[in-house]
Design an enzyme around this catalytic site. Structure first.
Site, PDB file in Angstrom:
ATOM      1  N   GLY A   1      29.920  43.192  96.994  1.00 37.94           N
ATOM      2  CA  GLY A   1      28.665  43.702  96.445  1.00 37.94           C
ATOM      3  C   GLY A   1      28.042  42.700  95.487  1.00 37.94           C
ATOM      4  CB  SER A   2      25.809  43.258  92.629  1.00 38.50           C
ATOM      5  OG  SER A   2      24.977  44.105  93.377  1.00 38.50           O
ATOM      6  CB  THR A   3      30.981  40.928  91.821  1.00 43.08           C
ATOM      7  OG1 THR A   3      31.481  41.191  93.125  1.00 43.08           O
ATOM      8  CG2 THR A   3      31.203  42.131  90.935  1.00 43.08           C
TER       9      THR A   3
END
Lengths: 507, 481
Positions: free
Chosen positions: B218-220
């Protein structure tokens, strides 16, 4: 045996005592090592048992001093070493659940066997008296061999019907039959040797004896083998066969007997392979031990032999050390497979040392035969020596896949009372023979006609010619002491005189 | 007759020579072959019952061999606090190859490594049993316990704490865990039964999820994008970017949207640092398509993606950034979806490299290996895995990660005692409604010491985000104090 060698013989009982102390150190020491390796406490039992064992052995030594002081000094120490090592290994296996409770019985049997051997020595005094028992021995052999087949008495164990149940005791009569058969073979051949030698018929280079001269022996032997095959006791069958061939070869000095024996053995093996399932299984296992199907077969599989190989390979050159291996993973590790257990824990070096002890013991047995002056004693000693060597060869050869595996007790090592008793009785007999072989000959007035001293060997006497000289040399002792043998001697005489020319060929 | 006796003797000697030859072949010649035979359980017992070295944490054993009651085995492997460490130590079992560190460090633990050669020789002569080497881990027992306790039962989560300057792993816990003593039993029937019982739980993993669970980051993953973006020189933290609520990906009808519950929708245009703080998707997708696949993949690979095995020395599953992407796939990949997968450890490495001024240290679990008499065989040295980016870029990203905690999606990781830098992530798992919930970060921001990553797999959004931030903070506080 010439005069010079004869005169060199000394009692050597002190040497024996020294060797016995070493043997006892090995025997009792290995027992202690087992306890150390397995972190078991050394209880007073160890001291009591060690003391009893040492006491019995030293008593035997005293009996030898009193009754047979010229007996071979190496035999007893070797036997004590082997027997002690056997007890130590059985004791070591006792600490594993599947083999527990055997060592005490083995120790008890050792005691019984040593006492029996001493009694035999004390009562018999001279092995030549057994010659009177030639045909009684035959009868005894047949009875002994047939006992396990008797319903209600016999008992089948591990596929072989070789046991006899006597109340709480079970006994393997074929072990004792080894002795009685050896006595019979020796006695029969000693009595009929000349007839067999001289009345033979020549076919090409090979001289065959007349069948009727050999008949009693041949029949006895066929019965013995037959019974053993019926009982699935193939190891003993092979051993009796070897015994038969060996004594007849020694009696006749004709190599053709070995060749004939080999041919018969091959025929016998082929027949057995055809008709005895048990034997076919064994050959199968022998040839294809690592075949997975055979390995996993529930009955008659190669599991046991393969596990034995694994154990020995695990031990390698130096072994895992007494008490540090896993010999308990092999079935029958304390009896039939005890050699594999030693191979694992003492390694190639230790096991080879033990085999050398056997070879040495065998050599001493043969030495007694070489040295003794009577034909019966020679044949008996050789017979008993061959019994020993074949037992070792059949067992170790089976475990190492030199030959198909057959169950036989390793002399002095394996758990088993009857085998222990039989082997100790053999020791007593051979000690008596070696005593007679090594004791100084009293050179009396009976110097023979050629002027040779009277203790020369037969072959030399045969060269020297006169049948009279031969008679006096061979039978002087027995003639002096045991008049019962006289008829035998007289029976020989005509045969000897018939064909003096043939005598050169008999050596 | 005597000659015949002598000949018989010679024959018997021949028989004995045969036996000696046969014995020599068995006991020296083909020993290796026999020992290696699959039917030879003796060798198995020998190895399986051998006294292996201990695995220690803070000086006390978490795995050790104790004398066994079992007749066939001399020693039994015992694991202390198995749930805490089973994913790391693995199990030394009678039936299978050893797993975990028991497997990868088997040479040392069993005493068969080359460096223990002289020990082995010595043991032959002294008759002592050769003890295996002792493996000392970098883990901190208290941190490990804390991490394990924080993960709620019934979730599939993992927490990692590493020291940024060295790469040493201080804690690596995951759930569900298992009691590996049940696999170390020396009774095969019991073993089979225990194994069946354990495997009845479909979520069970024998190795720690932190290194074996590859999931969409995801956004990591935007931290990786940021490296590529800032290094390109086209972007600065204060560069203003378009921030539409959704874009239609080229050559497809797929719409890529900003996260529904975020506050990205408030600003159709924003500077990069705000976009990072609120974790908006569309600007990253646009930037990725503009940059192209190569710089992003290069950055990812510098961080350790697509690397076969990091060998910490445990085997680490490969985190993946795919190749030959269409623009649409690239756009999705840039926000940590599509085929991008990552282990929690991998995302921890991303944070740690940024914290360490752009230098990625090789993560490591083993502090030292000692021989049986405790002499040092091997001591771990901090090892640089790669220079991911410049210190300047790393500092810029750190600044933006601080914003995430101070005013963005990671406010739950805020504390008054020090500045925390972090990046959150939420990745949809298909259409299940469940998400992978992530946070990876480090502290203190001005002098980073520890990187912490918390990851939950297939958890509902609210639960996940309520866990990750506070748990990272708890770990950082515990580690720094």
């Amino acid at each position: 045996m010439n005069a010079a060698a004869q005169q060199a013989y000394k009692p050597r009982r002190n040497l024996e005592l020294l060797l016995l102390l070493i043997a006892l150190t090995v025997a009792i020491g290995s027992q202690m090592l087992v306890a150390f390796a397995l972190d078991e406490p050394i209880t007073t039992d160890y001291y009591i048992e060690g003391a009893v064992f040492a006491g019995l052995v030293l008593t035997f030594h005293v009996v030898l001093r009193l009754r047979a002081k010229y007996a071979d000094p190496f035999i007893l120490p070797i036997v004590v070493t082997l027997n002690g090592l056997g007890i130590a290994m059985i004791h070591r296996l006792d600490f594993t659940p599947s083999f527990s409770g055997v060592a005490d019985r083995q120790l008890l049997w050792t005691g019984v066997s040593i006492v029996a051997a001493m009694v035999l020595m004390w009562l018999l005094k001279d092995h030549r008296r057994l010659r009177q028992l030639t045909y009684i021995s035959l009868a005894a052999s047949v009875v002994l061999l047939f006992l396990p087949i008797v319903p209600g008495l016999g008992q089948e164990l591990n596929g072989a019907r070789i046991w006899v149940n006597l109340g709480p005791l079970s006994f393997q009569p074929s072990e004792i039959a080894k002795i009685t058969l050896a006595v019979f073979f020796a006695g029969f051949l000693a009595n009929n040797r000349d007839l067999i030698l001289l009345a033979g018929r020549k076919f090409g280079p090979v001289t065959f004896p007349r069948l009727r001269d050999l008949a009693p022996m041949f029949i006895a032997w066929v019965i013995a083998i037959g019974v053993l095959v019926v009982q699935n006791d193939l190891g003993n069958a092979l051993m009796f066969f070897g015994l038969f061939v060996a004594v007849i070869y020694v009696a006749t000095s004709r190599f053709s007997w070995i060749a004939i024996g080999a041919v018969f053995m091959l025929i016998g093996a082929a027949l057995a392979y055809q008709f005895v399932n048990h034997f076919r299984d064994r050959v199968d296992i022998w040839l294809n031990a690592f075949d997975q199907d055979i390995y996993e077969r529930t009955f008659g599989g190669s599991y046991q032999v393969v596990q034995g190989l694994f154990g020995m390979a695990h031990g390698g050159l130096v072994g895992t050390g007494l008490g540090s291996g896993n010999p308990n993973m092999i079935s029958l590790a304390n009896s039939d497979m005890i050699i594999a257990a030693f191979g694992e824990e003492l390694g190639l070096i230790g096991l080879s040392a033990m085999l050398l002890l056997y070879l040495l013991l065998f050599s001493r047995y043969m030495r007694a035969g070489l040295g003794t002056r009577d034909t019966f004693g020679k044949l008996l000693a050789v017979g008993l020596a061959v019994v020993l060597v074949l037992q070792v060869f059949v067992v170790v050869g089976g475990i190492t896949r030199v030959i198909p595996m057959t169950g036989l007790a390793t002399p002095f090592l394996a758990a088993g009372g009857s085998a222990l008793l039989a082997n100790w009785l053999i020791v007593a007999l051979v000690l008596l023979i070696s005593h007679s072989a090594r004791q100084p000959v009293i050179v009396g007035p009976m110097v023979n006609a050629t002027g040779e001293s009277s203790f020369g060997t037969e072959s030399r006497l045969q060269h020297s010619g006169g049948p009279g000289a031969r008679e006096s040399a061979v039978h002087r002792h027995s003639a002096n002491r045991h008049h019962a043998e006289e008829p035998t001697r007289l029976n020989h005489a005509p045969a000897d005189q018939h064909t003096p020319a043939d005598q050169g060929g008999t050596k | 007759m005597n000659n015949a006796i002598r000949h018989t003797w010679v024959v018997a000697v021949g028989l004995f020579i045969t036996l000696f030859v046969a014995l020599s072949i068995i006991q020296v010649g083909v020993t290796d072959e026999l020992n290696a035979n699959p039917n030879n359980v003796r060798q198995v017992y020998e190895d399986r019952g051998a006294p292996r070295g201990a695995i220690t944490v803070d000086g006390s054993a978490i795995a050790e061999s104790v004398p066994s009651d079992n007749a066939s085995f001399d020693y039994q492997r015992v694991y202390h606090e198995p749930d805490l460490y089973s994913g790391i130590t693995g199990t030394y079992s009678i039936a299978a190859n050893p797993t975990g560190l028991e497997g990868t460090l088997n040479e040392y633990l069993s005493g068969h490594s080359d460096s223990q050669f002289f020990d082995r020789i010595a043991s032959v002569f002294t008759g002592d049993t050769m003890d295996g080497g002792q493996v000392e881990l970098t883990l901190d027992g208290e941190l490990q316990q804390l991490a394990y306790d924080q993960i709620p039962d019934g979730t599939r989560g993992s927490i990692i704490v590493t020291e940024v300057a060295t790469g040493d792993i201080k804690a690596m816990a995951s759930k569900p865990s298992y009691n590996n003593n049940r696999l170390a039993v020396q009774d095969s029937a019991q073993l089979v039964q225990n194994q069946e019982e354990l495997e009845a739980d479909p979520d069970l993993r024998y190795t720690s999820r932190a290194i074996s669970s590859t999931m969409a980051p995801g956004s990591t993953f935007k931290l990786v994008d940021l490296v590529a973006m800032l290094e390109s020189g086209d972007y600065e933290p204060d560069t203003v970017l378009e921030n539409p609520n959704s874009i239609t990906l080229p050559e497809s009808s797929t719409e890529l949207r900003n996260f529904d519950r975020g506050i990205c929708a408030q600003r159709p245009q924003a500077e990069l640092s705000w976009i990072v703080a609120q974790s908006c998707n569309t600007p990253f997708a646009e930037a990725a398509m503009e940059l192209g696949e190569d710089p992003i993949r290069e950055a990812a690979e510098n961080f350790g993606f697509n690397s076969d095995d990091l060998g910490i020395p445990l085997r680490v599953d490969t985190s993946n950034f795919p190749q030959d992407l269409s623009d649409a796939a690239l756009a999705q990949s840039s926000i940590g979806q599509f085929d991008v997968t990552s282990t929690p450890l991998q995302m921890n490495m991303v944070a740690a490299a940024i914290a360490n001024g752009g230098t990625l240290m090789k993560p490591n679990l083993v502090d030292a290996i000692r021989g049986s008499d405790l002499q040092l065989l091997e001591a771990s040295e901090p090892e640089t895995l790669s220079e991911v980016t410049s210190e300047e870029v790393a500092d810029e990203i750190t600044e933006m990660m601080v914003q995430v905690v101070e005013s963005g999606t990671g406010t739950r990781a805020q504390t008054g005692s020090f500045q925390v830098a972090a990046k959150t992530g939420t990745a949809d798992v298909g259409d299940t409604g469940e998400v992978n919930s992530w946070i990876t970060g480090f502290a203190p921001a001005e002098d980073p010491q520890y990187a912490v990553t918390v990851a939950y797999e297939r958890i509902d959004y609210d639960t996940g985000s309520s866990l990750t931030g506070p748990q990272m903070l708890t770990m950082l506080e515990a580690a720094i104090e």
